[in-house]
Design an enzyme around this catalytic site. Structure first.
Site, PDB file in Angstrom:
ATOM      1  N   ILE A 112      -3.319   6.067  -1.305  1.00 27.33           N
ATOM      2  CA  ILE A 112      -4.076   5.214  -2.232  1.00 27.33           C
ATOM      3  C   ILE A 112      -3.660   5.572  -3.668  1.00 27.33           C
ATOM      4  O   ILE A 112      -4.329   6.313  -4.373  1.00 27.33           O
ATOM      5  CB  ILE A 112      -5.607   5.372  -2.043  1.00 27.33           C
ATOM      6  CG1 ILE A 112      -5.993   5.333  -0.564  1.00 27.33           C
ATOM      7  CG2 ILE A 112      -6.336   4.286  -2.836  1.00 27.33           C
ATOM      8  CD1 ILE A 112      -5.681   4.046   0.160  1.00 27.33           C
ATOM      9  N   CYS A 122     -16.892  14.307 -34.249  1.00 25.52           N
ATOM     10  CA  CYS A 122     -15.825  13.307 -34.124  1.00 25.52           C
ATOM     11  C   CYS A 122     -16.311  12.074 -33.362  1.00 25.52           C
ATOM     12  O   CYS A 122     -16.003  10.953 -33.728  1.00 25.52           O
ATOM     13  CB  CYS A 122     -14.608  13.889 -33.415  1.00 25.52           C
ATOM     14  SG  CYS A 122     -13.908  15.332 -34.211  1.00 25.52           S
ATOM     15  N   HIS A 164      -6.516  -3.592 -12.755  1.00 25.34           N
ATOM     16  CA  HIS A 164      -5.355  -4.481 -12.703  1.00 25.34           C
ATOM     17  C   HIS A 164      -5.735  -5.872 -12.197  1.00 25.34           C
ATOM     18  O   HIS A 164      -6.684  -6.027 -11.429  1.00 25.34           O
ATOM     19  CB  HIS A 164      -4.293  -3.885 -11.772  1.00 25.34           C
ATOM     20  CG  HIS A 164      -3.616  -2.675 -12.356  1.00 25.34           C
ATOM     21  ND1 HIS A 164      -2.643  -2.777 -13.322  1.00 25.34           N
ATOM     22  CD2 HIS A 164      -3.799  -1.348 -12.131  1.00 25.34           C
ATOM     23  CE1 HIS A 164      -2.228  -1.552 -13.664  1.00 25.34           C
ATOM     24  NE2 HIS A 164      -2.922  -0.669 -12.952  1.00 25.34           N
ATOM     25  N   ARG A 214       0.234  10.903  -8.432  1.00 24.41           N
ATOM     26  CA  ARG A 214       0.140   9.781  -7.493  1.00 24.41           C
ATOM     27  C   ARG A 214       0.350  10.297  -6.073  1.00 24.41           C
ATOM     28  O   ARG A 214       1.215  11.141  -5.852  1.00 24.41           O
ATOM     29  CB  ARG A 214       1.240   8.756  -7.785  1.00 24.41           C
ATOM     30  CG  ARG A 214       1.291   8.225  -9.196  1.00 24.41           C
ATOM     31  CD  ARG A 214       2.526   7.337  -9.335  1.00 24.41           C
ATOM     32  NE  ARG A 214       2.661   6.796 -10.682  1.00 24.41           N
ATOM     33  CZ  ARG A 214       3.283   7.423 -11.678  1.00 24.41           C
ATOM     34  NH1 ARG A 214       3.819   8.618 -11.494  1.00 24.41           N
ATOM     35  NH2 ARG A 214       3.380   6.851 -12.853  1.00 24.41           N
ATOM     36  N   GLU A 264     -16.619  17.893  -1.494  1.00 21.63           N
ATOM     37  CA  GLU A 264     -15.618  17.895  -2.567  1.00 21.63           C
ATOM     38  C   GLU A 264     -15.236  19.330  -2.894  1.00 21.63           C
ATOM     39  O   GLU A 264     -16.100  20.163  -3.116  1.00 21.63           O
ATOM     40  CB  GLU A 264     -16.202  17.193  -3.798  1.00 21.63           C
ATOM     41  CG  GLU A 264     -15.381  17.335  -5.076  1.00 21.63           C
ATOM     42  CD  GLU A 264     -13.940  16.894  -4.929  1.00 21.63           C
ATOM     43  OE1 GLU A 264     -13.702  15.783  -4.445  1.00 21.63           O
ATOM     44  OE2 GLU A 264     -13.039  17.690  -5.300  1.00 21.63           O
ATOM     45  N   CYS A 298     -10.922  16.674 -33.029  1.00 20.39           N
ATOM     46  CA  CYS A 298     -10.914  18.133 -33.218  1.00 20.39           C
ATOM     47  C   CYS A 298     -10.995  18.860 -31.881  1.00 20.39           C
ATOM     48  O   CYS A 298     -10.952  20.084 -31.841  1.00 20.39           O
ATOM     49  CB  CYS A 298     -11.986  18.590 -34.195  1.00 20.39           C
ATOM     50  SG  CYS A 298     -13.570  19.008 -33.478  1.00 20.39           S
ATOM     51  N   CYS A 330     -17.810  21.354 -31.923  1.00 17.35           N
ATOM     52  CA  CYS A 330     -19.005  21.280 -31.078  1.00 17.35           C
ATOM     53  C   CYS A 330     -19.005  22.207 -29.870  1.00 17.35           C
ATOM     54  O   CYS A 330     -20.056  22.465 -29.298  1.00 17.35           O
ATOM     55  CB  CYS A 330     -19.243  19.845 -30.622  1.00 17.35           C
ATOM     56  SG  CYS A 330     -17.965  19.191 -29.547  1.00 17.35           S
ATOM     57  N   VAL A 367     -12.863  21.705   2.684  1.00 17.18           N
ATOM     58  CA  VAL A 367     -12.736  21.694   4.137  1.00 17.18           C
ATOM     59  C   VAL A 367     -11.532  22.548   4.528  1.00 17.18           C
ATOM     60  O   VAL A 367     -10.420  22.341   4.035  1.00 17.18           O
ATOM     61  CB  VAL A 367     -12.580  20.254   4.673  1.00 17.18           C
ATOM     62  CG1 VAL A 367     -12.295  20.259   6.162  1.00 17.18           C
ATOM     63  CG2 VAL A 367     -13.830  19.444   4.355  1.00 17.18           C
ATOM     64  N   SER A 414      -4.630   5.593 -15.995  1.00 19.25           N
ATOM     65  CA  SER A 414      -4.687   4.787 -17.221  1.00 19.25           C
ATOM     66  C   SER A 414      -6.016   4.062 -17.393  1.00 19.25           C
ATOM     67  O   SER A 414      -6.234   3.422 -18.411  1.00 19.25           O
ATOM     68  CB  SER A 414      -3.548   3.761 -17.244  1.00 19.25           C
ATOM     69  OG  SER A 414      -2.306   4.374 -17.032  1.00 19.25           O
TER      70      SER A 414
END
Lengths: 410, 497
Positions: B351, B417, B56, B320, B38, B452, B457, B177, B52
């Protein structure tokens, strides 16, 4: 369940002053609940001077000002909890408090809300652009520099001319950073006039009124912002966009009273102040729950917080001795030119201090209190400024036979 | 399969998004030496944390497509995976709302399409029924989909990765990579800045970069057109305004589902995403724009007039990986294939939505492709279970009391919070993947995610990092390498240790 006469939520300027004033009035059973590991609240990180000119006729630093009250709390043996968070509060005045030693419940006869405020963030005002590091609210930057001894940037643009932003412009400058400019969306500054002089003018830091930030660039750290002028409706004039290289964007774009606990207790809030809707003793719509300091209204200077807290303590004392009996219930009408008025209603017709802010700067203005068309008090000002809170006292005799009360700026 | 030296693997997955991590986890059921590479400092930092968060039901996709198939399968699978991995999952249901009568035909079409795809319990409801379910929402009719659910897309990705790690998968973060070579032996040699990797199987699950990685291996037929979607995040106070996901009737040519309102599993509400193709050379352009931000609010108000800027706490953008160019719009079906010219390289192309839902069925498909060739043997030690960080705030009072008794760190609330305790933040810091950016801590603990935005924090979390790990000023990173939060120690002060 532990019973208490008065529980004060927050051990900052308001909570400390309220505690000391309550004790002075003879209230024994007081508990301050503070979430941090020391009393003093935000004053701890405000190492500049200018605190206490009204209250003590002396210019103290924030920590010095706080210490005067902390010393009183210690001397008068007022109980306090540190590192303790109130996680629940009910309209029956039952508080749930958590700290390292456990989760405890308190039943208070009276509660004073003194939780202060939080800073408005980038997300709340929706500044476009990427999300790199190097974007700080002024208060967080102040904490990192003054409490933790870190530097947060080298080339700084400040958005918003609130007092903390101005103070931080000077602070960063003294620590070797370059302050490229302060941008203010409004046609006038948001901070106190003395801070414009002492923090910007004295350091040749340019202030651009009617300007804002419309883009942030950089993927890792901030690389630049785009500034633009706004028209008189606050709409961005795209042709004025100009890129300013910098590694830091500091935000001083407003403070929001922190009323999450107040909402839990079922207290009604005023959308104009963001704080509780209160009577002349700072009592909220839930009987026995009072509010003072920045959780009630954002103050300009700490001296006014202390004065307000002391006044609220009178109400708490009366409430505990069942002397707080409404004589009337008059909602204050806000007239021309004022952003808000506190208290929002009066019920006891005792001596009352009203506080408010004007909507915009002006010269040769009068604040007028009217009972229908009869003027009951009038006060003249050479100049008024939204940055400054105005406090005016009406005596019980002035309020004695009013049916209606309207305040306006002429 | 029998690779065993340090840099040699049976299978390497490039890209630790939700798809890559699903494949890693699913493949770890078998005796395979697996690595995930990664380029970012944590898993799920691409599209997987910028969507979101919707599981689905599967009525938006054309029948017969992989999108439709994997979406429906993924929806049905999700409940059990979420349980195994201790991931939040709420079946809130969704309303696709017709604003006027002319849009009702669109609802009927969607219902029919959904039923062909095998989606259960779809129903068209009238204005009165909308009012009953959603008193604040305006519309003349709606498609009700009870199977639509929500999850936390980044916590799901983290959970998959942690479970894969536990089952022996090697994760290499900050490992981009740079070059791919196919040797005559059939092995792939992957070059990264600091290290060389050798593998028999190469899986390209790099989302918006999938065409670039394919090109490195000599496959030039894929094209990705990055298409950005901007979002607003709303305060938890807005969550009382709605119960379901609220969507407009989609216009297929736009290539998105339209700006919608989505409750999150944490109790916030999202508005978005927009639909803007961006420069293919700037695929990390996650900027939000002035024009779109103002549009988002207006679009949301059409369904839910009570939405107002006072609820805004943050905004973000995702990208996307579309296969259709701007001139064409719409959707092209997922490509999941082993290419003939480069055997043993499996490319996952395009994807995009419903990628979060489809990720697991896609992973199963990829594993099946390898199994077919290799006849994989089962890993007897595979453990499908993973525990997340227990959230103090969500416990009842008695449990809270007990937790603090057991561990006083639960008694120290660091993020006010979201009511996140020191114990949870320490767990987030000590995460199994070793991701220590502030954003990594934020995603895992929810600290700094509230109204906040870390104002209270953030400095306390920095203090914890300093106390526990002796952080110096240049160790504090917001979002991986070089995203320095500080520029030094204060010159005149006590040196910050």
């Amino acid at each position: 369940m532990i019973n208490k006469d008065v529980v004060i939520i927050g051990g900052g300027a308001a909570g400390l002053a309220a505690a000391v004033a309550c004790r002075d009035k003879g209230i024994e059973d007081i508990l301050i609940i503070e979430r941090e590991s020391a009393l003093g609240g935000i004053l701890k990180q405000c190492i500049h001077d200018g605190f206490g000119l009204i209250k003590f006729q002396h210019s103290y630093t924030g920590p010095e000002y706080a210490q005067k009250y902390v010393d009183q709390v210690e001397k008068q043996e007022i109980a306090y909890l540190l590192d303790s968070m109130v996680i629940d509060i009910t309209s029956q005045k039952v508080l749930t408090v958590v700290n390292k030693s456990g989760l405890k419940k308190y039943k208070a006869k009276s509660i004073i809300l003194a939780m202060g405020c939080r800073e408005r963030t980038r997300g709340a005002i929706g500044i476009p652009g990427t999300r790199p590091t190097g974007i700080y609210t002024a208060g967080v930057a102040q904490n990192l520099i003054n409490i933790h001894n870190y530097m947060i940037g080298k080339e700084v643009v400040i958005l918003g001319s609130g007092d903390i932003g101005l103070i931080m412009a000077r602070r960063l400058m003294l620590e070797g950073a370059t302050i490229k400019m302060v941008l203010e969306l409004l046609p006038y500054g948001s901070g106190l006039p003395r801070n414009f002089n002492q923090c910007l003018s004295d350091f040749d830091i340019p202030l651009y009124l009617n300007h804002t930030v419309v883009d942030i660039k950089g993927n890792k750290r901030v690389e630049a912002i785009t500034m633009a002028e706004v028209d008189h409706n606050g709409k961005v004039i795209l042709s004025t966009c100009q890129e300013v290289p910098c590694d830091t964007l500091l935000l001083s774009v407003g403070l929001i009273p922190e009323n999450e606990l107040s909402k839990m207790a079922g207290i009604q809030l005023d959308s104009l102040t963001g704080g509780a809707l209160v009577d002349e003793y700072g009592q909220s719509t839930v009987k026995g729950i009072f509010a003072c300091g920045n959780v009630l209204q954002v103050h300009d200077i700490v001296d006014n917080v202390s004065l307000e807290a002391e006044h609220i303590a009178c109400g708490v004392e009366k409430y505990l001795s069942s002397f707080l009996k409404p004589k009337n219930d008059i909602a204050i009408e806000i007239g021309e030119g004022l952003r808000y008025v506190l208290p929002q209603r009066i019920q006891y017709l005792d001596d009352t201090v009203f506080s408010f802010r004007v909507k915009k700067p002006g010269k040769k203005k009068q604040i007028v209190f009217k009972n229908d068309n009869r003027i009951i008090k009038e006060k003249s000002f050479i100049r008024v400024n939204p940055a400054e809170m105005i406090r005016i006292k009406l005596t019980s005799s002035e309020l004695s036979d009013i049916k209606h009360l309207k305040v306006e700026l002429n | 399969m029998n690779k065993n030296t340090e840099n040699q693997f049976d299978a390497i997955i490039v890209g630790a998004g939700v798809v890559g991590c699903s494949i890693a986890r699913e493949l770890s059921r078998f005796k395979v030496r697996i690595a995930v590479l990664e380029k970012e400092s944590d898993v799920g930092w691409g599209s997987s944390c910028r969507n979101s968060g919707v599981i689905h039901a599967g009525f938006n996709n054309q029948p017969g497509t992989l999108m439709a198939k994997y979406c429906e399968e993924g929806n049905q699978l999700f409940h059990s995976i979420a349980q195994e991995l201790d991931v939040l999952f709420k079946k809130t249901g969704k309303l696709v709302v017709a604003k006027n009568n002319s849009e009702i035909a669109g609802l009927k079409k969607l219902k029919k399409q959904g039923e062909r795809n095998g989606v259960k319990n779809l129903d068209i409801i009238d204005e009165q029924e909308i009012r009953k379910l959603e008193p604040n929402v305006r519309g003349v009719a709606a498609l009700l989909s009870p199977e639509t659910a929500i999850t936390s897309p980044y916590l799901y990705t983290i959970a998959l990765a942690e479970n894969a790690l536990k089952n022996g998968v090697h994760f290499y973060l900050n490992t981009e990579v740079e070059n791919i070579e196919k040797k005559s032996s059939g092995e792939f040699v992957l070059k990264t800045q600091n290290k060389q990797f050798i593998t028999d199987y190469l899986i390209n699950s790099t989302g918006v970069y999938c065409d670039k990685i394919a090109r490195m291996a000599g496959i030039d037929r894929y094209r990705i057109y990055p298409c950005r979607g901007e979002y607003y995040v709303l305060d938890k106070n807005a969550s009382s305004l709605m119960n379901h996901l609220i969507y407009p009737v989609p216009h297929i040519e736009e290539g998105g589902l339209g700006i919608h309102l989505t409750p999150t599993v944490d109790g916030n509400v999202l508005i978005g995403p927009s639909n803007e193709y961006i420069d293919t050379n700037k695929r990390n352009n996650y900027a939000v724009t002035m024009e779109v931000l103002s549009k988002l609010c207006k679009e949301a108000q059409k369904f839910l007039p009570a939405i107002s800027p006072k609820y805004f706490i943050r905004n973000y953008a995702g990208i996307r990986s579309k296969q259709t160019p701007p001139s064409q719009g719409g959707y092209r079906d997922y490509v999941i294939e082993e290419s003939e010219e480069v055997p043993n390289m499996i490319n996952l192309i395009g994807i995009e939505s419903p990628g979060l839902t489809a990720a697991y069925p896609i992973a199963k498909e990829v594993v099946a492709m390898i199994d077919k060739k290799e006849k994989l043997s089962t890993n007897p030690d595979f453990n499908p279970y993973r525990k997340g960080i227990l959230r103090f705030e969500e416990q009842d009072e008695e449990t809270k009391r007990k937790l603090v008794e057991q561990d006083p760190d639960y008694g120290e609330v660091i993020c006010r919070c979201e009511q996140v305790t020191k114990r949870e933040i320490l767990q987030a810091i000590d995460n199994p993947l070793g991701a220590r950016s502030l954003i990594s801590i934020k995603y895992r603990s929810r600290a700094m995610m509230g109204r906040c935005q870390g104002g209270y924090c953030q400095t306390r979390i920095m203090e914890l990092l300093k106390e526990k790990y002796n952080y110096k000023w240049d160790d504090f990173l917001l979002r991986g390498s070089e995203s320095y939060m500080l520029t030094g120690n204060r010159s005149n002060g006590e040196p910050a240790l």
